[in-house]
Design an enzyme around this catalytic site. Structure first.
Site, PDB file in Angstrom:
ATOM      1  NE  ARG A  47      -3.824   2.230   0.914  1.00  0.00           N
ATOM      2  CZ  ARG A  47      -3.628   3.537   0.843  1.00  0.00           C
ATOM      3  NH1 ARG A  47      -2.485   4.018   0.391  1.00  0.00           N
ATOM      4  NH2 ARG A  47      -4.576   4.357   1.222  1.00  0.00           N
ATOM      5  CD  GLU A  55     -10.758   3.335  -1.328  1.00  0.00           C
ATOM      6  OE1 GLU A  55     -10.550   2.149  -1.690  1.00  0.00           O
ATOM      7  OE2 GLU A  55      -9.973   3.985  -0.627  1.00  0.00           O
ATOM      8  NE  ARG A  94      -3.416  -2.834   2.672  1.00  0.00           N
ATOM      9  CZ  ARG A  94      -4.389  -1.999   2.323  1.00  0.00           C
ATOM     10  NH1 ARG A  94      -4.992  -2.159   1.163  1.00  0.00           N
ATOM     11  NH2 ARG A  94      -4.736  -1.017   3.110  1.00  0.00           N
TER      12      ARG A  94
END
Ligand SMILES: [Zn+2]
Length: 203
Positions: A47, A55, A94
């Site tokens: 990320r 999004e 992540r």
């Protein structure tokens, strides 16, 4: 004593080398999910640190597809260098990274420059914060990407600790103690100061 000095120098070089190898690593990008999330050849997800792109979701947000396309053009199938900050992983496991292309450009910044991302920082304590803010403000002035649209004029207020901004009626926002509230006449003024919108009240 020259001998002693050489020993210190070696220790310093050793520390510098390992320090660097912990702070950054090289990787091949296999999949681009959206503007700010990718998967590496190793299966690990990354990320992009310090920014947020629109999004994709069921109904993609404004400029989400453009952000994904740009990200894909920049990194898909390419070797990148990941650089980490104080927090190297998020709660979903992540990796959180600044992503550099082979020519030295940072993808996080290129997305901000095109107006396809806004700053997402828990306060201005990330190492590239000022550079990010400078680039975001430039994109805002140019009115590119997400900044190209006529924006809502409703007032919002921010939490000076989390750098999240809310609608006045947001219950989550109301948990902000009075002394940590900062009022803005509209969303754009909040973005200008590097605040990011609440995911619940979506101001
Ligand atoms: Zn809120």
């Amino acid at each position: 004593m020259p001998k002693m000095r050489r020993k210190n120098l070696l220790a310093l070089l050793f520390a510098a080398f390992f320090g660097l190898s912990f702070a950054s690593s090289s990787a091949l990008v296999r999949i681009v999910f959206d503007g700010d999330t990718v998967q590496l050849q190793t299966g690990e997800k990354v990320r992009y640190l310090g920014i947020d792109t629109p999004e994709m979701g069921d109904v993609p947000e404004f400029m989400a597809e453009e952000a994904r396309q740009l990200n894909r053009r920049m990194v898909a199938g390419k070797r990148v260098r990941l650089e980490f900050d104080r927090e190297s992983e998020d709660r979903h496991g992540r990796k959180l990274a600044y992503v550099f292309l082979e020519n030295g450009d940072m993808v996080n910044i290129l997305l901000l420059q095109k107006g396809l991302a806004h700053i997402l920082a828990p306060g201005p304590d990330l190492k590239y914060f000022s550079l990010f803010l400078e680039n975001q403000r430039k994109a805002m002035k140019e009115g590119v990407g997400i900044w190209s649209r006529e924006d809502a004029r409703d007032p919002v207020f921010g939490n000076t600790r989390s750098f999240i901004f809310h609608r006045p009626e947001c219950d989550r926002g109301k948990e902000t103690s009075k002394r940590n509230r900062k009022f803005f006449s509209n969303r754009i003024s909040a973005f200008w100061e590097a605040y990011h919108p609440c995911r619940i009240c979506k101001p």
